[in-house]
Write a protein that holds these residues in place. Sequence first.
Motif, PDB file in Angstrom:
ATOM      1  N   ALA A 120      -5.273  10.363   8.548  1.00 36.19           N
ATOM      2  CA  ALA A 120      -6.459   9.496   8.642  1.00 36.19           C
ATOM      3  C   ALA A 120      -6.262   8.230   7.803  1.00 36.19           C
ATOM      4  O   ALA A 120      -6.593   7.113   8.240  1.00 36.19           O
ATOM      5  N   GLU A 121      -5.704   8.413   6.606  1.00 36.24           N
ATOM      6  CA  GLU A 121      -5.460   7.237   5.736  1.00 36.24           C
ATOM      7  C   GLU A 121      -4.478   6.269   6.390  1.00 36.24           C
ATOM      8  O   GLU A 121      -4.657   5.055   6.359  1.00 36.24           O
TER       9      GLU A 121
ATOM     10  N   ARG B 285       0.862  -1.189   0.000  1.00 42.00           N
ATOM     11  CA  ARG B 285       0.000   0.000   0.000  1.00 42.00           C
ATOM     12  C   ARG B 285       0.892   1.232   0.000  1.00 42.00           C
ATOM     13  O   ARG B 285       1.834   1.309   0.780  1.00 42.00           O
ATOM     14  N   HIS B 286       0.587   2.183  -0.871  1.00 44.74           N
ATOM     15  CA  HIS B 286       1.327   3.452  -0.903  1.00 44.74           C
ATOM     16  C   HIS B 286       0.386   4.559  -0.456  1.00 44.74           C
ATOM     17  O   HIS B 286      -0.679   4.720  -1.035  1.00 44.74           O
ATOM     18  N   LEU B 287       0.796   5.289   0.553  1.00 47.42           N
ATOM     19  CA  LEU B 287      -0.019   6.388   1.051  1.00 47.42           C
ATOM     20  C   LEU B 287       0.793   7.666   1.020  1.00 47.42           C
ATOM     21  O   LEU B 287       2.024   7.628   1.036  1.00 47.42           O
ATOM     22  N   GLY B 288       0.091   8.794   1.027  1.00 48.99           N
ATOM     23  CA  GLY B 288       0.765  10.083   1.178  1.00 48.99           C
ATOM     24  C   GLY B 288       1.043  10.307   2.661  1.00 48.99           C
ATOM     25  O   GLY B 288       1.223   9.358   3.428  1.00 48.99           O
ATOM     26  N   ASP B 289       1.016  11.550   3.062  1.00 54.39           N
ATOM     27  CA  ASP B 289       1.285  11.850   4.476  1.00 54.39           C
ATOM     28  C   ASP B 289      -0.006  12.120   5.240  1.00 54.39           C
ATOM     29  O   ASP B 289       0.012  12.715   6.313  1.00 54.39           O
ATOM     30  N   ASP B 290      -1.139  11.671   4.692  1.00 53.10           N
ATOM     31  CA  ASP B 290      -2.425  11.912   5.335  1.00 53.10           C
ATOM     32  C   ASP B 290      -2.593  11.017   6.560  1.00 53.10           C
ATOM     33  O   ASP B 290      -2.482   9.798   6.479  1.00 53.10           O
TER      34      ASP B 290
ATOM     35  N   ASP C 244       5.000  12.967  10.588  1.00 52.22           N
ATOM     36  CA  ASP C 244       5.379  11.677  11.168  1.00 52.22           C
ATOM     37  C   ASP C 244       4.332  11.237  12.203  1.00 52.22           C
ATOM     38  O   ASP C 244       4.431  11.547  13.392  1.00 52.22           O
ATOM     39  N   HIS C 245       3.311  10.517  11.695  1.00 50.06           N
ATOM     40  CA  HIS C 245       2.112  10.269  12.502  1.00 50.06           C
ATOM     41  C   HIS C 245       2.102   8.927  13.227  1.00 50.06           C
ATOM     42  O   HIS C 245       1.182   8.662  13.989  1.00 50.06           O
ATOM     43  N   VAL C 246       3.091   8.054  12.971  1.00 51.35           N
ATOM     44  CA  VAL C 246       2.988   6.676  13.456  1.00 51.35           C
ATOM     45  C   VAL C 246       2.790   6.620  14.970  1.00 51.35           C
ATOM     46  O   VAL C 246       1.889   5.939  15.465  1.00 51.35           O
ATOM     47  N   ARG C 247       3.599   7.373  15.712  1.00 53.96           N
ATOM     48  CA  ARG C 247       3.518   7.291  17.185  1.00 53.96           C
ATOM     49  C   ARG C 247       2.171   7.752  17.718  1.00 53.96           C
ATOM     50  O   ARG C 247       1.596   7.115  18.598  1.00 53.96           O
ATOM     51  N   SER C 248       1.667   8.851  17.156  1.00 51.39           N
ATOM     52  CA  SER C 248       0.414   9.380  17.707  1.00 51.39           C
ATOM     53  C   SER C 248      -0.753   8.437  17.371  1.00 51.39           C
ATOM     54  O   SER C 248      -1.667   8.263  18.174  1.00 51.39           O
TER      55      SER C 248
ATOM     56  N   ALA D 159      -3.853   5.985   9.603  1.00 51.13           N
ATOM     57  CA  ALA D 159      -4.494   5.370  10.780  1.00 51.13           C
ATOM     58  C   ALA D 159      -5.360   4.193  10.328  1.00 51.13           C
ATOM     59  O   ALA D 159      -5.335   3.121  10.948  1.00 51.13           O
ATOM     60  N   GLU D 160      -6.095   4.380   9.240  1.00 52.47           N
ATOM     61  CA  GLU D 160      -6.956   3.295   8.742  1.00 52.47           C
ATOM     62  C   GLU D 160      -6.092   2.107   8.310  1.00 52.47           C
ATOM     63  O   GLU D 160      -6.378   0.951   8.647  1.00 52.47           O
ATOM     64  N   ALA D 161      -4.987   2.383   7.611  1.00 51.73           N
ATOM     65  CA  ALA D 161      -4.113   1.300   7.124  1.00 51.73           C
ATOM     66  C   ALA D 161      -3.449   0.573   8.284  1.00 51.73           C
ATOM     67  O   ALA D 161      -3.228  -0.636   8.230  1.00 51.73           O
ATOM     68  N   MET D 162      -3.130   1.311   9.354  1.00 51.89           N
ATOM     69  CA  MET D 162      -2.419   0.686  10.475  1.00 51.89           C
ATOM     70  C   MET D 162      -3.338  -0.116  11.381  1.00 51.89           C
ATOM     71  O   MET D 162      -2.908  -1.074  12.024  1.00 51.89           O
ATOM     72  N   THR D 163      -4.586   0.282  11.452  1.00 56.37           N
ATOM     73  CA  THR D 163      -5.447  -0.361  12.457  1.00 56.37           C
ATOM     74  C   THR D 163      -6.613  -1.118  11.833  1.00 56.37           C
ATOM     75  O   THR D 163      -7.273  -1.907  12.512  1.00 56.37           O
ATOM     76  N   GLY D 164      -6.854  -0.888  10.522  1.00 56.12           N
ATOM     77  CA  GLY D 164      -8.065  -1.445   9.899  1.00 56.12           C
ATOM     78  C   GLY D 164      -7.972  -2.888   9.452  1.00 56.12           C
ATOM     79  O   GLY D 164      -8.954  -3.613   9.501  1.00 56.12           O
ATOM     80  N   GLY D 165      -6.811  -3.342   9.045  1.00 50.17           N
ATOM     81  CA  GLY D 165      -6.732  -4.663   8.394  1.00 50.17           C
ATOM     82  C   GLY D 165      -6.573  -5.802   9.378  1.00 50.17           C
ATOM     83  O   GLY D 165      -6.479  -5.600  10.577  1.00 50.17           O
ATOM     84  N   GLY D 166      -6.545  -7.016   8.836  1.00 48.91           N
ATOM     85  CA  GLY D 166      -6.446  -8.186   9.702  1.00 48.91           C
ATOM     86  C   GLY D 166      -5.062  -8.815   9.707  1.00 48.91           C
ATOM     87  O   GLY D 166      -4.906  -9.939  10.180  1.00 48.91           O
TER      88      GLY D 166
END
Length: 396
Positions: free
Chosen positions: A232-233, A225-230, A258-262, A235-242
């Motif tokens: 919300a996107e 998956r390639h994402l920009g720096d958004d 740099d949103h990973v920690r938050s 957060a969904e990719a990090m927590t949404g999948g199985g």
Amino acid sequence: MHGCEHEGDVSWDQARRRARELGETLPVPVRDLPLERAAGGVLARDVHALVGLPAFDASAMDGYAVAGPGPWRLVGRHLAGGVGPCQALAPGEAVEIATGARVPKGTESVLPYERARVEPDPESGGARVTGEVERGRHVRWSGEETAPGETVLTSGHRVGPASLGIAASLGHETLPLRTPTVTIVVTGDEITRSGLPGDGRVRDAIGPILPGVASWAGAHVEPLRHLGDDRAELAEAMTGGGADVVVVCGSSSKGPADHVRSILAEAGADTVVDGVRCRPGHPQLLARSGDQVVVGLPGNPGAAMVAALTLFTPLVSALAGRQDPARVEGRFTVDGEVGAHPRDTRLVAVCVEEDRAVPVGHDRPGSLRGAALADAYAVIPPGWQGGGPVELVRLP
Ligand SMILES: Nc1nc2c(c(=O)[nH]1)N[C@H]1C(S)=C(S)[C@@H](COP(=O)(O)OP(=O)(O)OC[C@H]3O[C@@H](n4cnc5c(N)ncnc54)[C@H](O)[C@@H]3O)O[C@H]1N2
Ligand code: MOO
């Protein structure tokens, strides 16, 4: 705030140990893989015989299947691969038979060609077979090697080529393997997936690396998956999948994007490693949210490569029930001048020549050129004085 300090940094050894221990603690991820993709995997469950072996009574020799005492009247011919009903042998009868062919019902033994004589049969006008047989010889009796339902391979067994062969003989199409599923998320507004880089645009150099590293360690990899720096996107990719493991590349440092920690903090994840005292690759992260693990890798590609071998391969190989594929036995002498860092472990790209590790250069954090030329990283401990042999980690 610029600099290289991280609260809660751990040493490089400790980071690898924590990743491995986390992988050993989590529930075993199981995936049924087709036999052609199962080599090298570790069984998550026992494998039973779906049929007995042999699966039918078959000749073990080329010759004659016979019933009762001889001489035998020759009544037919059976080649391997024959299917469908086959006429039972009555005492005093024989059929010519090939190795592996199903023997007719009533067969008591097979007389190999070498021990048989065939001559005209004056009674029937056909042929008759004579020779000395031992009752029961040269027939592979159904189920004599393995009974139906028997446990043949046990959970934890490492699947080699012969295991694939026996699984096929037992009627299996797939094997249940310890296989963590990995989702790889590459972030960055500046990252492109094709074309010439320049003018602020950077070609994704980490996306091409990680699927190979993940498979090497025993994972099943989902499409990148390639994402920009958004935020919300991401957060969904990090927590949404199985997936069992989510790897996020970039976004690991302290910049505005740099949103990973938050995101992890908001999700209530437990941080296992936040920063590793190694160069390159220090802004790495390992966190657990329920049974899912997030690995944060630095965006600098050279640093991401080192970080992948620090947290990712120990974690994934432990989940897969395998040895860490990056582990190298023994110690190696480093050629030439290599300086240590006072506090951090340095990972220096090297080629291996017998018991010597020869630095290849080009190993800045932003560059993969050294890693591409190298066989391994030499692990230079903090404060190393030179001279003594060092550990290596293998590059995939
Ligand atoms: N204030 C601080 N800034 C930085 C620190 C720090 O401790 N404090 N650490 C530096 C180090 S060391 C590293 S490594 C990087 C880590 O950065 P991020 O993980 O946040 O990644 P980005 O900022 O998004 O990118 C860094 C760099 O890498 C390039 N990049 C990113 N992704 C890719 C990719 N898939 N393929 C190729 N190149 C990629 C990106 O364009 C940047 O040049 O932070 C330092 N800063
Ligand atoms: O540690 Mo950074 O990861 O030097 O490039």
